[in-house]
Design an enzyme around this catalytic site. Structure first.
Site, PDB file in Angstrom:
ATOM      1  CG  ASN A 132      32.487  35.358 -49.340  1.00 22.32           C
ATOM      2  OD1 ASN A 132      32.345  35.457 -48.118  1.00 22.32           O
ATOM      3  ND2 ASN A 132      31.955  34.385 -50.047  1.00 22.32           N
ATOM      4  CG  ASP A 161      29.384  34.530 -46.850  1.00 20.93           C
ATOM      5  OD1 ASP A 161      30.238  34.837 -45.983  1.00 20.93           O
ATOM      6  OD2 ASP A 161      29.283  33.383 -47.324  1.00 20.93           O
ATOM      7  CG  ASP A 190      33.199  15.352 -32.494  1.00 21.62           C
ATOM      8  OD1 ASP A 190      33.484  16.376 -31.864  1.00 21.62           O
ATOM      9  OD2 ASP A 190      32.034  14.917 -32.614  1.00 21.62           O
ATOM     10  CG  ASP A 217      36.865  18.376 -35.526  1.00 20.81           C
ATOM     11  OD1 ASP A 217      36.549  17.290 -35.018  1.00 20.81           O
ATOM     12  OD2 ASP A 217      36.885  19.450 -34.904  1.00 20.81           O
ATOM     13  CG  ASP A 242      35.522  32.857 -46.294  1.00 18.03           C
ATOM     14  OD1 ASP A 242      36.730  33.170 -46.244  1.00 18.03           O
ATOM     15  OD2 ASP A 242      34.600  33.693 -46.488  1.00 18.03           O
ATOM     16  CG  ASP A 261      32.881  36.919 -44.532  1.00 20.70           C
ATOM     17  OD1 ASP A 261      33.091  36.158 -45.502  1.00 20.70           O
ATOM     18  OD2 ASP A 261      31.957  37.752 -44.485  1.00 20.70           O
ATOM     19  CG  HIS A 306      34.334  24.045 -30.779  1.00 25.86           C
ATOM     20  ND1 HIS A 306      35.389  23.216 -30.453  1.00 25.86           N
ATOM     21  CD2 HIS A 306      33.317  23.229 -31.144  1.00 25.86           C
ATOM     22  CE1 HIS A 306      35.022  21.967 -30.630  1.00 25.86           C
ATOM     23  NE2 HIS A 306      33.776  21.931 -31.051  1.00 25.86           N
ATOM     24  CG  ASP A 307      32.316  21.770 -27.725  1.00 24.84           C
ATOM     25  OD1 ASP A 307      31.625  22.281 -28.619  1.00 24.84           O
ATOM     26  OD2 ASP A 307      32.842  20.652 -27.815  1.00 24.84           O
ATOM     27  CD  GLU A 311      35.152  16.154 -27.879  1.00 21.48           C
ATOM     28  OE1 GLU A 311      34.666  17.146 -27.341  1.00 21.48           O
ATOM     29  OE2 GLU A 311      34.540  15.484 -28.738  1.00 21.48           O
TER      30      GLU A 311
END
Ligand code: TEU
Ligand code: CA
Length: 559
Positions: free
Chosen positions: A23, A25, A199, A98, A29, A21, A328-329, A255
């Site tokens: 900034n 928040d 995907d 992706d 990013d 990150d 990520h899954d 995928e």
């Protein structure tokens, strides 16, 4: 075998929300990624796969896209993206995007139009059907629980969504839709992106009649036979290749869920003119009874060996493999396939040896290079994943599964295990953000973080660097033929990689026990040169039998 850059490359998957990150928040990013490119270059990464960064309401963290040609505000701007691309190219690195075209967000303009009236020109971009006496059009169950159908009150018709109800499936039967997708792909390629990870690409063709799964009228069930590798899938992919990909020297990786080696060859075989390679999940779903996710059981090494051997053998010379053990899954690989307790470091290094000594393109996932582990938040409200909440509602609230049992399963298989922020250092929030992170950081970041790994020559990170260097030095590790050894051994994973100019022997103790193994007599001990190990000052060749420490891994060069 034709050699191509994407076969010899190392890919690193970035999950942008959790990478860095810039900034404060609390959300990773694009600027954050740009700031850390030198880290990835130094690691030896050639290609970055970015999980979706398109405009999205984030029902499924960007896998629900509301504008294919714009950037998610939280991640930055198109200028930031263009800077990222040029900063990558300046470092001779590549970027694959992706591509999520099985479905869009329900907030995409196409869907808003489609929903507005039955004769809107966009209506046919999606899949609509009438209900059956107040019940949905068929009995298919969504990957994210419940029916795949959602009623649209305005038109009194249902739309199909294989994932969340905010992810309506696109109607690939419609040639206008397909053309629109191809134009969008060209738009990104013309910007200079180097390919796509596609995907759930083998779900885009549905059997047009959308029949009930199993017995007509039965309870909700998996209707995969009617949409996984559906009737027109090869036709669509060939068309996409002809209309788009054939004009560019880029990488495509599909995928594909529920595929056999034969199907993988049909998608990505050397003359298939569809995809360059596919992700297959047979090894990833080990221990998940009948493929059901929320009742995990212990997996067995012999099954892992069988699956890997099958894929290594059946694709060799025909199609190209992908090598990965997390994304990520799925849970963190050291937690699933290694030992994230007292042998975390040893087993993370052993798994890295497996990653970089098989045939195929290795796809690392952020954090695996420092041996990041699963997480176990006490409170369900600390989780973020739509799949988790839908499963909780369905299994616990509707079907009576015990809360404790669900949480235990979640700690093993939940997707948020791998989505907690990357650990950069031991400062607050692991140096990921100066603000409040969108999902909590794994509390073990003070022990496991990049800064610490960088300063320790014996770290998991430095082991990754060393293995990537080895793989780039020895083409046999990329192209050599895989030959399994000791196939019945329940602790040792052993194989050779044999190539015209040189060959290697790889030995991995997948157990927490000191273990012995006797190799076939044609392997001459005096012809073995140890070139890599995850234990210092070990692995003498004096004894007749090979002795291994817990999770010990060795690579020998054979002469
Ligand atoms: O995943 C496809 C998919 O089938 C997964 O949902 C998988 O079965 C599940 O995560 C196992 O628990 C892709 C993306 O990688 C995933 O992040 C998206 O949620 C999904 O497609 C929908 O776009
Ligand atoms: Ca941010």
């Amino acid at each position: 075998m034709t050699k191509k850059w994407h076969k010899e490359s190392i890919v690193y998957q970035i999950y942008p929300r959790s990478f860095m990150d810039s900034n404060g928040d609390g959300i990773g990013d694009i600027r954050g990624i740009i700031d850390r490119l030198d880290y990835l270059k130094d690691l030896g990464v050639d290609i970055i796969w970015l999980s979706p960064i398109y405009k999205s309401p984030n029902d499924d963290n960007g896998y629900d896209i509301s504008d294919y040609r714009d950037i998610m505000e939280e991640f930055g701007t198109m200028q930031d993206f263009e800077l990222l691309l040029s900063e990558l190219h300046r470092r001779s690195m590549k970027l694959i995007m992706d591509l999520v075209v099985n479905h869009t967000s329900d907030e995409h303009q196409w869907f808003k139009q489609a929903k507005s009236s039955k004769d809107n020109p966009y209506r046919d971009y999606y899949i609509w059907r009438k209900g059956r006496n107040g019940r949905p059009p068929n009995n298919w169950v969504s990957v994210f629980s419940g029916s795949v159908w959602e009623m649209d009150e305005g038109s009194e018709e249902y739309y199909l969504h294989l994932f969340s109800k905010k992810q309506p499936d696109l109607n690939w039967e419609n040639p206008k839709l397909r053309k629109e997708i191809y134009e969008m792909m060209k738009w990104w390629l013309n910007k200079g992106v180097d390919g796509f990870r596609m995907d759930v690409i083998n779900l885009i063709s549905k059997a047009p009649e959308l029949p009930d799964a199993g017995d007509t009228g039965s309870e909700l069930q998996w209707g995969g036979e009617y949409f996984v590798n559906g009737p027109r899938i090869h036709e669509y992919l060939r068309e996409m290749h002809r209309e788009v990909m054939s004009a560019y020297d880029v990488l495509t990786v599909g995928e594909t869920v529920n595929v056999t080696p034969e199907l993988a060859v049909s998608f990505s075989g050397d003359d298939s003119e569809q995809l360059d390679m596919v992700f297959q999940f047979n090894h990833m779903v080990l221990g998940l009874r009948n493929g059901t996710k929320w009742y995990p059981e212990q997996w067995k090494l012999k099954d892992l060996k069988t699956i890997i051997t099958e894929w290594q053998t059946k694709l060799h010379g025909k199609a190209w493999n992908t090598i990965f053990f997390n994304n990520h899954d799925y849970p963190r690989m050291v937690s699933k396939f290694g030992n994230d307790g007292c042998y975390r470091v040893e087993s993370a290094k052993m798994l890295a040896v497996l990653m970089f000594t098989l045939e195929g393109t290795p796809y690392m996932y952020q954090g695996e290079e420092i041996g990041m582990t699963n997480v176990a938040f006490e409170d369900l409200s600390d989780y973020r994943d739509v799949e988790t909440f839908n499963a909780y509602n369905s299994l616990v609230k509707e079907q009576g599964m015990l809360h404790e049992d669900f949480m235990k399963a979640l700690y093993k298989v939940g997707r948020d295990n791998s989505r907690t922020p990357l650990h950069w250092d031991d400062t607050d929030n692991a140096g990921f953000t100066k603000g409040e992170p969108w999902i909590k950081v794994n509390p073990n970041y003070k022990e496991i973080n990049i800064k610490k790994e960088q300063s320790n020559p014996d770290s998991v990170l430095n082991c990754y660097k060393e293995l990537i260097r080895l793989r780039k030095q020895h083409k046999a590790l990329v192209y050599g033929k895989y030959i399994p050894l000791l196939e019945d051994d329940e602790r040792i994973f052993a194989y050779k990689r044999v190539h015209s100019d040189e060959s290697f022997l790889i030995l991995l103790n997948f157990s927490e026990f000191p273990t012995e193994a006797e190799l076939p007599s044609d392997i001459m001990r005096d012809k073995l040169e140890l070139i890599h190990t995850n234990y210092r000052n070990k692995a003498s060749l004096e004894s007749k039998v090979f002795e291994f420490s817990p999770y010990e891994a060795r690579i020998y060069k054979m002469s």
